[in-house]
Design a protein around this motif. Sequence first.
Motif, mmCIF file in Angstrom:
data_model
loop_
_atom_site.group_PDB
_atom_site.id
_atom_site.type_symbol
_atom_site.label_atom_id
_atom_site.label_comp_id
_atom_site.label_asym_id
_atom_site.label_seq_id
_atom_site.Cartn_x
_atom_site.Cartn_y
_atom_site.Cartn_z
ATOM 1 N N MET A 1 1.283 -1.507 -0.032
ATOM 2 C CA MET A 1 0.097 0.152 0.105
ATOM 3 C C MET A 1 0.784 0.881 -0.126
ATOM 4 O O MET A 1 1.760 1.718 0.891
ATOM 5 C CB MET A 1 -1.092 0.231 1.031
ATOM 6 C CG MET A 1 -2.255 0.790 1.475
ATOM 7 S SD MET A 1 -3.214 0.965 2.792
ATOM 8 C CE MET A 1 -4.006 -0.076 2.021
ATOM 9 N N LYS A 2 0.805 2.152 -0.572
ATOM 10 C CA LYS A 2 1.238 2.828 -1.084
ATOM 11 C C LYS A 2 0.865 4.575 0.044
ATOM 12 O O LYS A 2 0.095 4.513 0.740
ATOM 13 C CB LYS A 2 1.080 4.013 -2.532
ATOM 14 C CG LYS A 2 1.167 2.979 -3.195
ATOM 15 C CD LYS A 2 1.327 3.701 -4.732
ATOM 16 C CE LYS A 2 1.742 2.998 -5.774
ATOM 17 N NZ LYS A 2 1.978 4.383 -7.014
ATOM 18 N N ALA A 3 2.158 5.379 0.277
ATOM 19 C CA ALA A 3 1.959 5.914 1.043
ATOM 20 C C ALA A 3 0.747 7.218 0.706
ATOM 21 O O ALA A 3 0.746 7.413 -1.072
ATOM 22 C CB ALA A 3 3.283 7.100 1.685
ATOM 23 N N LEU B 1 -1.785 23.499 3.605
ATOM 24 C CA LEU B 1 -1.563 22.495 5.027
ATOM 25 C C LEU B 1 -1.334 21.246 3.906
ATOM 26 O O LEU B 1 -0.794 21.013 2.313
ATOM 27 C CB LEU B 1 -3.374 22.233 4.850
ATOM 28 C CG LEU B 1 -3.667 20.515 5.168
ATOM 29 C CD1 LEU B 1 -4.466 20.668 6.400
ATOM 30 C CD2 LEU B 1 -3.832 19.365 4.328
ATOM 31 N N GLU B 2 0.463 20.785 4.540
ATOM 32 C CA GLU B 2 0.378 19.816 4.768
ATOM 33 C C GLU B 2 0.258 18.615 4.671
ATOM 34 O O GLU B 2 0.537 18.153 5.685
ATOM 35 C CB GLU B 2 2.228 20.387 4.141
ATOM 36 C CG GLU B 2 2.655 21.454 3.798
ATOM 37 C CD GLU B 2 3.757 21.660 3.507
ATOM 38 O OE1 GLU B 2 4.750 20.389 4.405
ATOM 39 O OE2 GLU B 2 4.606 22.467 2.406
ATOM 40 N N LEU B 3 -0.132 17.525 4.189
ATOM 41 C CA LEU B 3 0.188 15.910 4.121
ATOM 42 C C LEU B 3 0.250 15.255 4.156
ATOM 43 O O LEU B 3 0.194 14.501 2.758
ATOM 44 C CB LEU B 3 -1.929 15.689 4.595
ATOM 45 C CG LEU B 3 -2.553 14.286 5.367
ATOM 46 C CD1 LEU B 3 -2.163 14.565 6.225
ATOM 47 C CD2 LEU B 3 -3.491 15.022 4.962
ATOM 48 N N ASP B 4 0.779 14.514 5.157
ATOM 49 C CA ASP B 4 1.603 13.153 4.259
ATOM 50 C C ASP B 4 1.726 11.752 5.017
ATOM 51 O O ASP B 4 1.261 11.876 6.633
ATOM 52 C CB ASP B 4 3.373 13.386 4.433
ATOM 53 C CG ASP B 4 3.995 13.872 3.329
ATOM 54 O OD1 ASP B 4 3.496 14.410 2.215
ATOM 55 O OD2 ASP B 4 4.550 15.377 3.710
ATOM 56 N N VAL B 5 0.835 11.138 4.665
ATOM 57 C CA VAL B 5 0.588 9.891 5.357
ATOM 58 C C VAL B 5 1.507 8.669 4.651
ATOM 59 O O VAL B 5 1.246 8.348 3.517
ATOM 60 C CB VAL B 5 -1.123 9.163 5.010
ATOM 61 C CG1 VAL B 5 -1.437 7.797 6.503
ATOM 62 C CG2 VAL B 5 -1.757 9.978 6.109
ATOM 63 N N VAL C 1 2.658 6.396 9.964
ATOM 64 C CA VAL C 1 2.490 8.006 10.843
ATOM 65 C C VAL C 1 1.882 8.690 9.575
ATOM 66 O O VAL C 1 2.157 9.479 8.745
ATOM 67 C CB VAL C 1 4.501 7.960 10.895
ATOM 68 C CG1 VAL C 1 4.651 9.522 11.358
ATOM 69 C CG2 VAL C 1 4.856 7.206 11.462
ATOM 70 N N VAL C 2 1.405 9.548 10.606
ATOM 71 C CA VAL C 2 0.612 11.358 9.903
ATOM 72 C C VAL C 2 1.511 12.475 10.605
ATOM 73 O O VAL C 2 2.409 13.144 11.156
ATOM 74 C CB VAL C 2 -0.146 11.372 10.342
ATOM 75 C CG1 VAL C 2 -1.097 12.797 9.922
ATOM 76 C CG2 VAL C 2 -0.972 9.189 10.347
ATOM 77 N N HIS C 3 2.075 13.093 8.589
ATOM 78 C CA HIS C 3 2.844 14.696 9.329
ATOM 79 C C HIS C 3 1.938 15.351 8.887
ATOM 80 O O HIS C 3 1.008 15.579 7.457
ATOM 81 C CB HIS C 3 4.136 14.247 8.749
ATOM 82 C CG HIS C 3 4.755 13.072 8.306
ATOM 83 N ND1 HIS C 3 5.984 13.788 9.780
ATOM 84 C CD2 HIS C 3 5.274 12.291 8.451
ATOM 85 C CE1 HIS C 3 6.554 12.627 10.425
ATOM 86 N NE2 HIS C 3 6.505 11.791 9.296
ATOM 87 N N CYS C 4 1.831 16.068 9.467
ATOM 88 C CA CYS C 4 0.344 17.221 9.167
ATOM 89 C C CYS C 4 0.709 18.407 10.064
ATOM 90 O O CYS C 4 0.691 17.984 11.243
ATOM 91 C CB CYS C 4 -0.834 16.808 9.403
ATOM 92 S SG CYS C 4 -1.868 18.309 8.831
ATOM 93 N N PRO C 5 1.266 19.544 10.058
ATOM 94 C CA PRO C 5 1.662 20.264 11.385
ATOM 95 C C PRO C 5 0.973 20.745 12.028
ATOM 96 O O PRO C 5 1.268 21.788 13.207
ATOM 97 C CB PRO C 5 2.632 21.645 10.575
ATOM 98 C CG PRO C 5 3.232 20.495 9.220
ATOM 99 C CD PRO C 5 2.273 19.736 8.944
ATOM 100 N N ILE C 6 -0.285 20.977 11.131
ATOM 101 C CA ILE C 6 -1.535 21.415 12.123
ATOM 102 C C ILE C 6 -1.991 20.406 13.388
ATOM 103 O O ILE C 6 -3.185 21.250 13.638
ATOM 104 C CB ILE C 6 -2.281 22.308 11.265
ATOM 105 C CG1 ILE C 6 -2.714 21.421 10.386
ATOM 106 C CG2 ILE C 6 -1.237 23.281 10.352
ATOM 107 C CD1 ILE C 6 -3.963 22.275 9.336
ATOM 108 N N MET C 7 -1.801 19.405 13.299
ATOM 109 C CA MET C 7 -2.121 18.884 14.024
ATOM 110 C C MET C 7 -1.962 18.284 15.144
ATOM 111 O O MET C 7 -0.966 18.062 14.935
ATOM 112 C CB MET C 7 -2.756 17.088 12.979
ATOM 113 C CG MET C 7 -3.757 17.540 11.933
ATOM 114 S SD MET C 7 -5.737 18.495 11.837
ATOM 115 C CE MET C 7 -6.349 19.214 11.115
ATOM 116 N N PRO C 8 -2.448 18.185 15.995
ATOM 117 C CA PRO C 8 -1.777 17.567 17.041
ATOM 118 C C PRO C 8 -1.285 16.052 17.481
ATOM 119 O O PRO C 8 -0.013 15.869 17.871
ATOM 120 C CB PRO C 8 -2.728 17.273 18.225
ATOM 121 C CG PRO C 8 -4.380 17.412 17.492
ATOM 122 C CD PRO C 8 -3.810 17.856 16.096
#
Length: 105
Positions: A1-3, A20-24, A38-45
Amino acid sequence: MKAYRLRARARAKDGTTRPLELDVAAPEKHGDGCYGCVVHCPIMPFHGKPMFGVDGRQAKALALWITEQLLAFKELELIDDDGNVITLPIDREAGIPGGPDRDDL
């Protein structure tokens, strides 16, 4: 499964926007038998932290679903460069709250 990767804007109720930058990350198996993304999204806790599921499909679906729910809680909507509202590609059949095999939400 891809990112999964998304570059968009988050629009607040007052009309202001911010990037908004979202990387899963692609799901990885963990020692206890579950999978995490791992989730990278700077505006998320939960930025930089994994979301777990019973398999890779569920982990990725939960990561996207939780992101969507927190954006709604913060009263933010995702928009593209033209101002059109966009949605996250959530696999709602992967065993997430509100999916077809769940009746608890």
